[in-house]
Design a protein around this motif. Structure first.
Motif, short mmCIF file in Angstrom:
data_model
loop_
_atom_site.label_atom_id
_atom_site.label_comp_id
_atom_site.label_asym_id
_atom_site.label_seq_id
_atom_site.Cartn_x
_atom_site.Cartn_y
_atom_site.Cartn_z
N ALA A 384 -6.55 -11.70 0.47
CA ALA A 384 -5.65 -12.15 -0.41
C ALA A 384 -4.83 -11.06 -0.14
O ALA A 384 -3.46 -11.15 0.19
CB ALA A 384 -5.78 -12.49 -1.92
N VAL A 385 -5.09 -9.94 -0.45
CA VAL A 385 -4.27 -9.25 -0.45
C VAL A 385 -4.00 -8.38 1.63
O VAL A 385 -2.78 -8.73 1.46
CB VAL A 385 -5.06 -7.52 -0.49
N SER B 150 -9.85 9.75 7.80
CA SER B 150 -10.14 8.62 6.64
C SER B 150 -11.08 8.01 7.14
O SER B 150 -12.50 7.73 6.67
CB SER B 150 -9.88 8.51 5.63
N GLU B 151 -10.61 7.26 7.89
CA GLU B 151 -11.88 6.82 9.26
C GLU B 151 -13.44 7.10 9.60
O GLU B 151 -14.32 6.45 8.53
CB GLU B 151 -11.26 6.20 10.14
N ILE B 263 -15.08 -2.15 -3.05
CA ILE B 263 -14.16 -1.22 -4.18
C ILE B 263 -13.29 -0.46 -3.80
O ILE B 263 -12.23 -0.62 -4.34
CB ILE B 263 -15.02 -2.40 -5.82
N SER B 264 -13.93 -0.07 -3.30
CA SER B 264 -13.58 0.91 -3.05
C SER B 264 -12.39 1.13 -1.79
O SER B 264 -11.62 1.70 -2.26
CB SER B 264 -14.39 2.54 -2.18
N ARG B 265 -12.87 0.15 -1.46
CA ARG B 265 -11.64 -0.73 -0.16
C ARG B 265 -11.08 -0.99 -0.83
O ARG B 265 -9.53 -0.47 0.15
CB ARG B 265 -12.35 -0.87 1.08
N LEU B 266 -10.58 -1.84 -1.66
CA LEU B 266 -9.38 -1.95 -2.32
C LEU B 266 -8.73 -1.56 -3.36
O LEU B 266 -7.70 -1.78 -2.47
CB LEU B 266 -10.31 -3.18 -2.97
N GLN B 267 -10.27 0.09 -3.72
CA GLN B 267 -8.85 0.69 -3.59
C GLN B 267 -7.97 1.91 -3.15
O GLN B 267 -7.25 2.33 -3.06
CB GLN B 267 -9.74 1.73 -4.14
N GLU B 268 -8.86 1.49 -1.82
CA GLU B 268 -7.41 2.41 -0.64
C GLU B 268 -5.98 1.78 -0.86
O GLU B 268 -5.29 2.10 -0.77
CB GLU B 268 -8.10 2.33 0.05
N LYS B 273 -0.74 0.51 -1.74
CA LYS B 273 0.85 -0.42 -1.88
C LYS B 273 1.44 0.25 -3.09
O LYS B 273 2.46 0.87 -3.04
CB LYS B 273 0.24 -1.06 -2.35
N VAL B 274 0.49 0.99 -3.74
CA VAL B 274 1.59 1.42 -4.92
C VAL B 274 2.00 3.32 -3.80
O VAL B 274 3.00 3.35 -4.73
CB VAL B 274 0.52 2.35 -5.85
N LEU B 275 1.55 3.64 -3.39
CA LEU B 275 2.08 5.21 -2.76
C LEU B 275 3.85 4.01 -2.41
O LEU B 275 4.44 4.72 -2.97
CB LEU B 275 1.53 5.60 -2.29
#
Lengths: 641, 335
Positions: A384-385, B150-151, B263-268, B273-275
Motif C-alpha cells: 500500500a505504501v 544503507s543498502e 517492519i524495519s523496512r517499513l520503519q525506514e 516520509k516523516v522527514l
C-alpha cells in the motif's frame, strides 16, 4: 545486425530522437548517461522563444532539473550575472539574438558558454560572435559552438509542427494571399524548407518526395529536393552520413514524404469533430500540448452576485506520460466520458482498500492479537505504501481529465456540437438530409455564428454544383441574420471557382454515423457525466482526402487523383521527373506534411488508418496547427481583400 | 544531428583577429597579445560559493569511492569463516560504519552551513534561486551516496541474522569451537569449514539427526548405572517431543525475524516520509499561525464593527427623537 539496427531506428520515434538530441545538448553535447551516483553538475539554460517552444513539449521542468539545469531563462529577459556556472544557449541564429549573446559575452555573465543554434548559423554571424568574444577577451570561455538542426516542434510521437512563434509567416493566409510578392513567397518557402530539412536531419533519413503539381507544396518539394541534394553532394560534410544516425540510411526502405497542399481539402479543418483530442483543440485553448481552462469558480457559491464572477485560469499538460490521454485521445467523446467515470471508480476502490487497511490497523492495535494481525498486514501495508505515490498520480490525472472533459461537455451542450457533427458528416458523405440547412442556420439556439458559418462553408465546399443564386442569397441572408461575417464565404467562392477549373472536388468517402441504439443509451445513463441531450454518436472509419492520397502513394495504387504527382529522389544524381527510375515497392514509412496548416482531425484519421496496417509508420506534420476558429479568421482576412 | 562548429568558430576568431590587425583596429586587450595571451583564461575571481560547493562534492565523492572500494569485503559476512579470503573483521566493519556516519553528518552539516551562508549574503533573485538549486543537487547526491551505504549495511545485517539463525541450530560443542575460532581463526579454520559448510546447506532435520547421537553419548557419560530399555524409550520420546517443540519454536522465531525485517523496512520508509513531511508541517504550522492571527484580527474588526454599528444606531435613534421633538415643537409653535 544491420537489420536489427534498422528496426531499432524505425522504432525510435521522432519524439524520442528529438528528446535525445536535446538531452545531449544539455549535457554539453556528450551523450547522456544515466548514472545513479554520478557527481552533480550544474548549469543554466538560456533559450529564446523558439527554443522554449521546442523544449517545453518534450522536457518538463523536473527533467531539466535532473539534467542539472538550475535556472532556465529567456535570452531577452533581464539576467543577473552568475559567475562560476556554465551556460547552455539554445537559440535561433537571428540578428537580435546574436546581438544579445554578444552583449552577454561582453558583460561576462557566466563562466563558460556552450552555444547551440536551432538551425544552421551563417558564417558572417559566427564572425560577429567571434568579434564580440575577442573584444571581451572571452574566446576561451566559448567552450563549444553547435548547429543543432532541431527547428521543429514535436507534439506527439508521430506528429510535428514547424514553428509557433512566427506562425503568421507560414500560415495558410500567407501562402494564399493574392497580393503576395515573389520575394515574400521565397521567404515563406525557405522557412518551411529549413524546418523540414532539420526534421530529416534529426530523423536521419533521406526521403522520396511526392507532391501534387502546381501548388505551394510543389515549390516546397523543389526547394527541399535541392537542399537535400546539395547536402548529399558534399559527402564530407553531409549530415546524413554519420554512423550515429541514419540506420534508416542503410536500411532497405526509405521513407516517403507526401507534401500536401491545404487547398485540396478545406472542409476538414472546418469540420466539427467528435474525438477527444480534436475536440479539446477545437473548443478549448489547447496549445503545444497544454490546455488552458477558464473556470468560473462557482457562481452558486459566491454570495448573491455581490462580486463579479472571478475567472480562474488553470492549465494542464497533456503529455504522453499520461496513459489515459494516450489511450483515449482518439476516442469519440462519449466513450471518453465513460472511461473517465470508470477510472474514477477504480481509483475509489483502491482508495477504499487503503482506508480499510488503515481501519483494521487502528482497531486491532488494542488487542493482544495485534501483533499477529500486524505482521499479517505488513506485506499488504508495504504494498500500500509503495502504491501510494502511484495512486496520487492517478488521482491527479483523473482530476485533470474530469475537468477537461467537463469543460468540453459544457461547450458541446451550449453549442449543440453533436447536431453539427452529425449533420456535417451527412453533408460530406452526401446522404440525404433529414432537416434543411436553412433551419439549422436560422435556429437561434444552435451554436455560435461561427459554427453556422462552418456548417455552411462545408456544405458549399462539398456540394457538386453550387446552389443557385437565389438560394445563395437566401442562405446569405440567413447567415447575416445569425450574425455571421460573410468574408470567409467570399474567399471560398473564389477558391471554388478556381479549383473547379483545376480538378473536380474531392469526394469524402461514404460514411455514416448512427445514433446509438436505445438500449446502449439506457446502459450509459448511469454515467456521472450527464450526457443527456447529447447524442451518443459512434464514428465509423472513413478516410479523409489526405489519408486517401497517402494510401494511394504508399501502396503504389494507380489512381487518377495521384498519378500525376511529382516524384523527387534527392539521392539520384540528376533530378529529372520523367527519367528517374521510380521505386516500385510499397513504402513502410511515410511522412505526411500539409503545407498551409493541419489539424488533429487529419492526424487522428491517419493514425486510425495506419493502425490497420502491420509494420507501417506514419508521421504527420504541418506548417502550423490551427483549429477552425483560427482558420475561419484567416479565411475572412483573405476574403476581405 | 548536432554539428560541432567549434573549430569553425575558432577559425573565424582567427580571421577576425587578423583582419582587425590589418585594419589596425584596437581590440580591447587582445591586440598586442600573443596567441597564448589570447587563449589564456581571463582572470576571474573564483566565487567563494562554488568552490566550497565543489569541495563538499569532492568530499562526498571520496566517501562514495571509499564505500565502493570496501563494498565487497564489507558485505561478505561469511568471510571470517574462510580466513584466507576474508580481509575484514567485524570490528573493522563497525569502524567503517562509524566513520561513514560521521562523514555523512559532517557533509550534511557543511551543506546546511553553505545554505545559511548562501542566503545570508544579499544577492539577486536569480543567483539565489541558482544557489538553492545547486545545494539541492548536492543534497541529492549525498542522499544517493547514503543510500549506497544503507543498502550495504542492510545486506550486512541480513547476512549476520542469517548466520545466527544457522548457528543456533548447531550443537553446543560446535558453537563453542566457533567462539574460539572467532578469536583465533587461523588454526581451526579448515576443520570448521568442513563442519559449517554442510550445515549451511543442509536442512535442519539433518542437523537434528546429527545431534541425536551426541545426546546419546552424554547419557553414557553421565550415569554409570545402566538405563532400562523403558527409560531409554522414555528419554527418546521426550527427546522427540523436545525436538518438535524446538522445531516449532524455531519456525516461529524465523517468522518473527522475517516480520521484523519487514517492519524495519517499513520503519525506514516511514522515517523517510516523516522527514519529508517535516518541512511541509512546518509551513502548515506557519500558515496556521498566520491564519489564527488573521482570525483574531478579524474578530477584533467585527467587534469594532458591532460597536460602531451600535453607536450609529444610537445616533440615528437620537436624531429621530430629535426630529419628532422638533416636529412636535413646530406643531405646538404653529398652533
Amino acid at each position: 545486425a544491420a537489420a536489427a539496427a534498422a528496426t531499432a531506428a524505425a522504432a525510435a520515434s521522432i519524439r524520442e530522437r528529438q528528446t535525445v538530441a536535446l538531452k545531449r545538448m544539455l549535457n554539453f553535447n556528450v551523450p547522456h548517461i544515466k548514472n545513479s551516483t554520478g557527481e552533480p553538475v550544474w548549469k543554466v539554460l538560456i533559450y529564446d522563444r523558439f527554443g522554449q517552444d521546442i523544449i517545453s513539449p518534450l522536457l518538463s521542468v523536473k527533467e531539466l532539473r535532473d539534467m542539472g539545469i538550475t535556472l532556465h531563462l529567456l535570452l531577452h529577459s533581464d539576467r543577473d550575472p552568475i559567475p562560476d556556472v556554465p551556460a547552455v544557449y539554445f537559440v535561433m541564429p537571428t540578428e537580435e539574438n546574436i546581438d544579445r549573446m554578444c552583449q552577454d559575452l561582453r558583460n561576462q555573465l557566466y563562466e563558460s558558454y556552450y552555444l547551440n543554434f536551432i538551425s544552421a548559423i551563417s558564417r558572417s554571424k559566427l564572425e560577429d560572435i567571434a568579434n564580440a568574444a575577442l573584444a571581451a577577451s572571452a574566446v576561451t570561455q566559448v567552450a563549444k559552438v553547435f548547429d543543432q538542426y532541431l527547428n521543429f516542434i514535436t507534439l506527439e510521437d508521430d506528429m510535428f509542427v514547424l514553428c509557433n512563434q512566427n506562425k503568421e509567416l507560414v500560415s495558410y493566409r500567407a501562402i494564399n494571399r493574392p497580393d503576395i510578392t515573389d520575394t515574400e513567397m521565397e521567404t515563406v518557402m525557405d522557412t518551411i524548407v529549413d524546418s523540414l530539412f532539420c526534421f530529416f536531419v534529426t530523423l536521419g533519413a533521406v526521403p522520396i518526395i511526392r507532391c501534387s503539381r502546381g501548388t505551394a507544396a510543389e515549390m516546397v518539394a523543389v526547394k527541399l529536393d535541392k537542399k537535400l541534394r546539395e547536402n548529399l553532394r558534399d559527402a564530407r560534410n553531409s549530415l546524413f552520413t554519420g554512423d550515429t544516425l541514419g540506420a534508416g540510411q542503410f536500411s532497405f526502405q526509405r521513407p516517403l514524404l507526401v507534401l500536401v497542399d491545404r487547398n485540396i481539402d478545406l472542409a476538414t479543418p472546418l469540420h466539427h469533430t467528435w474525438t477527444y483530442q480534436a475536440l479539446v483543440h477545437d473548443v478549448l485553448d489547447f496549445h503545444l500540448n497544454r490546455v488552458n481552462l477558464e473556470e468560473s469558480s462557482g457562481v452558486e457559491n459566491s454570495p448573491a452576485g455581490a462580486r463579479p464572477k472571478r475567472k480562474n485560469k488553470k492549465s494542464y499538460d497533456l503529455t504522453p506520460v499520461d496513459k489515459f490521454w494516450q489511450k483515449h485521445k482518439g476516442s469519440p467523446f462519449p466513450e471518453v466520458a465513460e472511461s473517465v467515470q470508470q477510472e474514477l471508480e477504480s481509483y475509489r476502490a483502491q482508495e477504499d482498500e487503503v482506508k480499510r487497511l488503515k481501519s483494521i490497523m487502528g482497531l486491532e492495535g488494542e488487542d493482544e492479537g495485534a501483533i499477529s494481525m500486524l505482521s499479517d498486514n505488513t506485506a499488504k501495508l508495504t504494498s500500500a505504501v509503495s502504491s501510494l505515490p502511484e495512486l496520487l498520480e492517478k488521482k491527479r490525472l483523473i482530476d485533470l481529465h474530469t475537468n477537461v472533459a467537463t469543460a468540453v461537455l459544457e461547450h458541446i451542450k451550449a453549442r449543440k456540437l453533436d447536431v453539427y457533427f452529425e449533420y456535417e458528416e451527412k453533408i460530406m458523405s452526401k446522404t440525404t438530409l433529414d432537416k434543411s440547412l436553412l433551419d439549422i442556420i436560422s435556429d437561434p439556439d444552435a451554436g455560435t455564428p461561427e459554427d453556422k458559418m462552418r456548417l455552411f462553408l462545408i456544405y458549399y465546399i462539398s456540394t457538386q454544383q453550387a446552389p443557385s443564386e437565389a438560394d445563395l442569397e437566401q442562405y446569405k441572408k440567413a447567415l447575416t441574420d445569425a450574425g455571421c461575417n460573410l468574408n470567409p464565404l467570399q474567399y471560398i467562392k473564389q477558391w471554388k471557382a478556381f479549383t473547379k477549373m483545376a480538378s473536380a472536388p474531392a469526394s469524402y468517402g461514404s460514411t455514416t454515423t448512427k445514433p446509438m441504439g436505445l438500449l446502449s443509451r439506457v446502459m450509459n445513463t448511469g454515467s456521472q457525466f450527464v450526457m443527456e441531450g447529447v447524442k451518443n454518436l459512434v464514428l465509423k472509419q472513413q478516410n479523409l482526402p489526405v489519408t486517401r492520397i497517402l494510401d494511394n502513394l504508399m501502396e503504389m495504387k494507380s489512381n487518377p487523383e495521384t498519378d500525376d504527382y511529382r516524384y523527387f529522389d534527392p539521392k539520384m544524381l540528376r533530378g529529372n521527373d520523367s527519367s528517374v527510375p521510380r521505386n516500385k515497392n510499397p513504402f513502410q514509412e511515410a511522412i505526411v506534411f500539409v503545407v498551409g496548416g493541419g489539424n488533429y482531425i487529419e492526424y487522428q484519421n491517419l493514425v486510425d488508418y495506419i493502425k490497420g496496417k502491420q509494420g507501417k509508420h506514419i508521421l504527420y506534420g504541418c506548417s502550423e496547427l490551427f483549429n477552425a476558429t483560427q482558420f475561419i479568421k484567416q479565411l475572412s482576412q483573405l476574403g476581405q481583400k | 544531428m548536432a554539428v560541432d562548429i567549434t573549430l569553425l568558430f575558432r577559425a573565424s576568431v582567427k580571421t577576425v583577429k587578423t583582419r582587425n590587425k590589418a585594419l589596425g583596429v584596437a581590440v580591447g586587450g587582445g591586440v598586442d597579445g600573443s596567441r597564448d595571451e589570447l587563449f589564456r583564461r581571463s582572470p576571474r575571481p573564483k566565487g567563494d560559493f562554488s568552490s566550497r560547493a565543489r569541495e563538499v562534492i569532492s568530499h562526498i565523492g571520496k566517501l562514495r569511492d571509499f564505500l565502493l572500494e570496501h563494498r565487497k569485503d564489507y558485505i561478505n559476512a561469511y568471510s571470517h569463516t574462510m580466513s584466507e579470503y576474508g580481509r575484514m573483521t567485524d570490528t573493522e566493519r563497525d569502524q567503517i560504519d562509524q566513520d561513514a556516519q560521521i562523514f555523512m553528518r559532517t557533509c550534511s552539516e557543511a551543506i546546511q552551513q553553505l545554505r545559511t551562508e548562501a542566503h545570508k549574503e544579499i544577492h539577486s533573485q536569480q543567483v539565489k534561486e541558482h544557489r538553492t538549486a545547486v545545494l539541492d543537487f548536492i543534497e541529492d547526491y549525498l542522499k544517493r551516496v547514503c543510500k549506497l551505504y544503507s543498502e550495504q549495511r542492510a545486506i550486512r545485517v541480513k547476512r549476520v541474522v542469517d548466520k545466527k539463525r544457522l548457528s543456533k541450530l548447531e550443537p553446543e560443542p560446535n558453537t563453542k569451537t566457533r567462539e574460539s575460532t572467532s578469536s583465533e581463526k587461523v588454526s581451526q579454520s579448515p576443520s570448521k569449514d568442513s563442519e559449517e559448510n554442510p550445515a549451511t546447506e543442509e536442512r535442519p532435520e539433518k542437523i537434528l539427526a546429527e545431534t541425536q547421537p551426541e545426546l546419546g553419548t552424554w547419557g553414557d557419560g553421565k550415569g554409570e548405572d545402566e538405563l532400562s530399555p523403558e527409560e531409554i524409550q522414555m528419554f527418546e520420546q521426550e527427546n522427540q517431543r523436545l525436538i518438535g517443540e524446538m522445531n516449532s519454536l524455531f519456525d516461529e522465531v524465523r517468522q518473527i525475524e522475517g516480520r521484523v525485517v519487514e517492519i524495519s523496512r517499513l520503519q525506514e520508509i516511514f522515517t523517510e516520509k516523516v522527514l519529508q513531511q517535516e518541512a511541509e508541517i512546518d509551513s502548515i504550522h506557519q500558515l496556521v499561525v498566520g491564519a489564527t492571527e488573521n482570525i483574531k484580527e478579524g474578530n477584533e474588526d467585527i467587534r469594532e464593527a458591532i460597536k460602531n454599528n451600535a453607536g450609529f444606531r444610537v445616533w440615528i435613534l437620537f436624531f429621530l427623537v430629535m426630529c419628532s421633538f422638533s416636529l412636535l415643537f413646530l406643531d405646538w409653535y404653529d398652533s
